[in-house]
Design an enzyme around this catalytic site. Sequence first.
Site, PDB file in Angstrom:
ATOM      1  N   ARG A 197       0.810  -1.221   0.000  1.00 37.95           N
ATOM      2  CA  ARG A 197       0.000   0.000   0.000  1.00 37.95           C
ATOM      3  C   ARG A 197       0.843   1.270   0.000  1.00 37.95           C
ATOM      4  NH1 ARG A 197      -5.432  -0.142   0.842  1.00 37.95           N
ATOM      5  NH2 ARG A 197      -6.263  -2.187   0.435  1.00 37.95           N
ATOM      6  N   ARG A 253      -2.674   6.791   0.358  1.00 40.55           N
ATOM      7  CA  ARG A 253      -3.031   7.984   1.108  1.00 40.55           C
ATOM      8  C   ARG A 253      -1.996   8.514   2.076  1.00 40.55           C
ATOM      9  NH1 ARG A 253      -8.096   4.875   2.843  1.00 40.55           N
ATOM     10  NH2 ARG A 253      -6.401   3.367   2.750  1.00 40.55           N
ATOM     11  N   ARG A 286      -5.525  12.212  -6.327  1.00 44.43           N
ATOM     12  CA  ARG A 286      -6.786  11.549  -5.991  1.00 44.43           C
ATOM     13  C   ARG A 286      -7.939  12.566  -6.033  1.00 44.43           C
ATOM     14  NH1 ARG A 286     -10.945  10.063  -4.330  1.00 44.43           N
ATOM     15  NH2 ARG A 286     -11.497   8.544  -2.739  1.00 44.43           N
ATOM     16  N   ASP A 332      -6.514  -2.206  -7.780  1.00 42.36           N
ATOM     17  CA  ASP A 332      -7.105  -2.858  -6.607  1.00 42.36           C
ATOM     18  C   ASP A 332      -7.347  -4.323  -6.943  1.00 42.36           C
ATOM     19  OD1 ASP A 332      -8.303  -1.739  -3.872  1.00 42.36           O
ATOM     20  OD2 ASP A 332      -9.439  -3.502  -4.495  1.00 42.36           O
ATOM     21  N   TYR A 337     -15.352 -11.362  -1.184  1.00 48.18           N
ATOM     22  CA  TYR A 337     -16.053 -10.138  -1.592  1.00 48.18           C
ATOM     23  C   TYR A 337     -17.216 -10.436  -2.528  1.00 48.18           C
ATOM     24  CZ  TYR A 337     -12.552  -7.170   0.609  1.00 48.18           C
ATOM     25  OH  TYR A 337     -11.753  -6.546   1.531  1.00 48.18           O
TER      26      TYR A 337
HETATM   27  C1  CP3 Z   1      -8.248  -6.425   0.642  1.00 45.31           C
HETATM   28  C2  CP3 Z   1      -7.644  -5.544  -0.435  1.00 45.31           C
HETATM   29  C3  CP3 Z   1      -8.328  -4.529  -1.171  1.00 45.31           C
HETATM   30  N1  CP3 Z   1      -7.410  -3.973  -2.032  1.00 45.31           N
HETATM   31  C4  CP3 Z   1      -6.187  -4.564  -1.892  1.00 45.31           C
HETATM   32  C5  CP3 Z   1      -6.315  -5.577  -0.900  1.00 45.31           C
HETATM   33  C6  CP3 Z   1      -5.233  -6.545  -0.509  1.00 45.31           C
HETATM   34  C7  CP3 Z   1      -4.214  -5.935   0.375  1.00 45.31           C
HETATM   35  C8  CP3 Z   1      -4.662  -5.753   1.817  1.00 45.31           C
HETATM   36  O1  CP3 Z   1      -5.002  -6.725   2.466  1.00 45.31           O
HETATM   37  O2  CP3 Z   1      -4.627  -4.604   2.260  1.00 45.31           O
HETATM   38  C9  CP3 Z   1      -4.948  -4.305  -2.627  1.00 45.31           C
HETATM   39  C10 CP3 Z   1      -4.614  -2.930  -3.034  1.00 45.31           C
HETATM   40  N2  CP3 Z   1      -5.385  -1.806  -3.044  1.00 45.31           N
HETATM   41  C11 CP3 Z   1      -4.686  -0.747  -3.513  1.00 45.31           C
HETATM   42  C12 CP3 Z   1      -3.395  -1.202  -3.894  1.00 45.31           C
HETATM   43  C13 CP3 Z   1      -2.414  -0.270  -4.607  1.00 45.31           C
HETATM   44  C14 CP3 Z   1      -1.022  -0.558  -4.674  1.00 45.31           C
HETATM   45  C15 CP3 Z   1      -0.260  -0.381  -3.374  1.00 45.31           C
HETATM   46  O3  CP3 Z   1       0.267   0.704  -3.121  1.00 45.31           O
HETATM   47  O4  CP3 Z   1      -0.104  -1.375  -2.627  1.00 45.31           O
HETATM   48  C16 CP3 Z   1      -3.338  -2.562  -3.568  1.00 45.31           C
HETATM   49  C17 CP3 Z   1      -2.178  -3.552  -3.706  1.00 45.31           C
HETATM   50  C18 CP3 Z   1      -5.168   0.645  -3.655  1.00 45.31           C
HETATM   51  C19 CP3 Z   1      -6.289   1.110  -2.810  1.00 45.31           C
HETATM   52  N3  CP3 Z   1      -7.464   0.450  -2.529  1.00 45.31           N
HETATM   53  C20 CP3 Z   1      -8.275   1.234  -1.765  1.00 45.31           C
HETATM   54  C21 CP3 Z   1      -7.620   2.490  -1.554  1.00 45.31           C
HETATM   55  C22 CP3 Z   1      -8.218   3.676  -0.806  1.00 45.31           C
HETATM   56  C23 CP3 Z   1      -9.291   4.346  -1.566  1.00 45.31           C
HETATM   57  C24 CP3 Z   1      -9.075   5.801  -1.809  1.00 45.31           C
HETATM   58  O5  CP3 Z   1      -7.954   6.282  -2.068  1.00 45.31           O
HETATM   59  O6  CP3 Z   1     -10.096   6.466  -1.817  1.00 45.31           O
HETATM   60  C25 CP3 Z   1      -6.389   2.413  -2.206  1.00 45.31           C
HETATM   61  C26 CP3 Z   1      -5.343   3.482  -2.301  1.00 45.31           C
HETATM   62  C27 CP3 Z   1      -9.639   0.875  -1.285  1.00 45.31           C
HETATM   63  C28 CP3 Z   1      -9.867  -0.496  -0.778  1.00 45.31           C
HETATM   64  N4  CP3 Z   1      -9.632  -1.646  -1.474  1.00 45.31           N
HETATM   65  C29 CP3 Z   1      -9.925  -2.746  -0.688  1.00 45.31           C
HETATM   66  C30 CP3 Z   1     -10.429  -2.262   0.536  1.00 45.31           C
HETATM   67  C31 CP3 Z   1     -10.888  -3.121   1.702  1.00 45.31           C
HETATM   68  C32 CP3 Z   1     -10.416  -0.857   0.477  1.00 45.31           C
HETATM   69  C33 CP3 Z   1     -10.954   0.121   1.501  1.00 45.31           C
HETATM   70  C34 CP3 Z   1     -10.086   0.213   2.677  1.00 45.31           C
HETATM   71  C35 CP3 Z   1      -8.800   0.912   2.382  1.00 45.31           C
HETATM   72  O7  CP3 Z   1      -8.867   2.046   1.933  1.00 45.31           O
HETATM   73  O8  CP3 Z   1      -7.748   0.305   2.578  1.00 45.31           O
HETATM   74  C36 CP3 Z   1      -9.761  -4.155  -1.096  1.00 45.31           C
END
Ligand code: CP3
Length: 339
Positions: A26, A30, A39, A76, A153
Amino acid sequence: MKLQNDLLLRAAKGQQVERIPVWMMRQAGRILPEYRKVREQAGSFIKLATTPEMAAEVTIQPVDILGVDAAIIFSDILVVPEAMGLPYEMIESKGPIFPETIKSKADLDKLSKGNPVDHLVYVLDALDIVKKELNGRVPLIGFAGAPFTIFCYMVEGHGSKTFSRAKKMMYSEPELAHALLQRITDATMAYLKAQIVHGADIVQIFDSWAGILSPEQYREFSLPYIAQICDAIDEAPITVFAKGAFFAREEIGKTACNVVGLDWNMDIAESRKLIPNKTLQGNLDPCVLYAPTSEVERHTKAMLTAFGKQNYIANLGHGVYPDTDPDKVKCFIETVKAF
Ligand SMILES: Cc1c2[nH]c(c1CCC(=O)O)Cc1[nH]c(c(CCC(=O)O)c1C)Cc1[nH]c(c(CCC(=O)O)c1C)Cc1[nH]c(c(C)c1CCC(=O)O)C2
């Protein structure tokens, strides 16, 4: 193109390195004000993720700003179910939801019959741009969710502490669960292969919800599908990160993966014993980065000492939390690089 910094790839393949490579799950997100600016311009997460130029820009930010040894493509894990015909929405400050879910064989049959990769061209375009702009500076990581985590999911429709609806299907309709898991696996293999064709130098599978399963269920509903993917991907190294699945470390290490990701619940020396001949990645508790700088350094050095310099990729044990001070993140990365 030859990479100028291939530390991460050499470590992944079990080759000698002169220093430990480091990146953060991640990292593109943010924690960086620079990310929040792009964003905001995009207006929504989905718009950002589906606009290749913008996705490429935030992918490269952590390389420029934090000095990590790899970029991970900004996307994602939920783009795969979407490409299979189950669209998601990202609810601001809450997380993803799927308005439609898989409840029956009929729902499974309604999923798109086409090639899911055709709906993921925007990710492949972003990879092309990143590859060009990185110009060989560091490797590019591609990724996908593990079939089990995506299944969670698609059946549950949103995040959950227990994913009891998804587990209910596994216990009461195992054939339906397996049919869906196989569909996801096929889509994931094709998607990862396409990412590699478009420049991903290594790929990672995120099994974020592995920890809610018993060892027996993990062996039946998650591991075989991960193993299929590892067997199918021989074009690039592959990392398996199964959050919370301390009970399955040894078996994950026996798949055809190159790297096993660990979270902070997993003891380092014990993990080395259970997974003797693979590279390990992890596993600092992301909450360490809330501590004063001196403590961040102390915990990081202790982790590096425990893992040792070879067959190791430094990382956190899960994604970095959004309210982490970027200076603490830099301290973590600098400590690894100076070790
Ligand atoms: C379970 C999962 C998700 N997404 C992901 C996982 C597996 C990794 C983990 O266990 O954390 C993987 C993911 N999601 C995102 C990346 C980007 C690359 C990175 O920097 O790692 C990666 C590798 C961007 C994202 N994915 C998400 C954001 C935030 C949304 C935003 O910027 O508005 C980002 C940057 C949204 C997201 N996406 C997901 C959730 C549960 C959420 C909401 C909670 C949260 O924000 O972490 C599903």
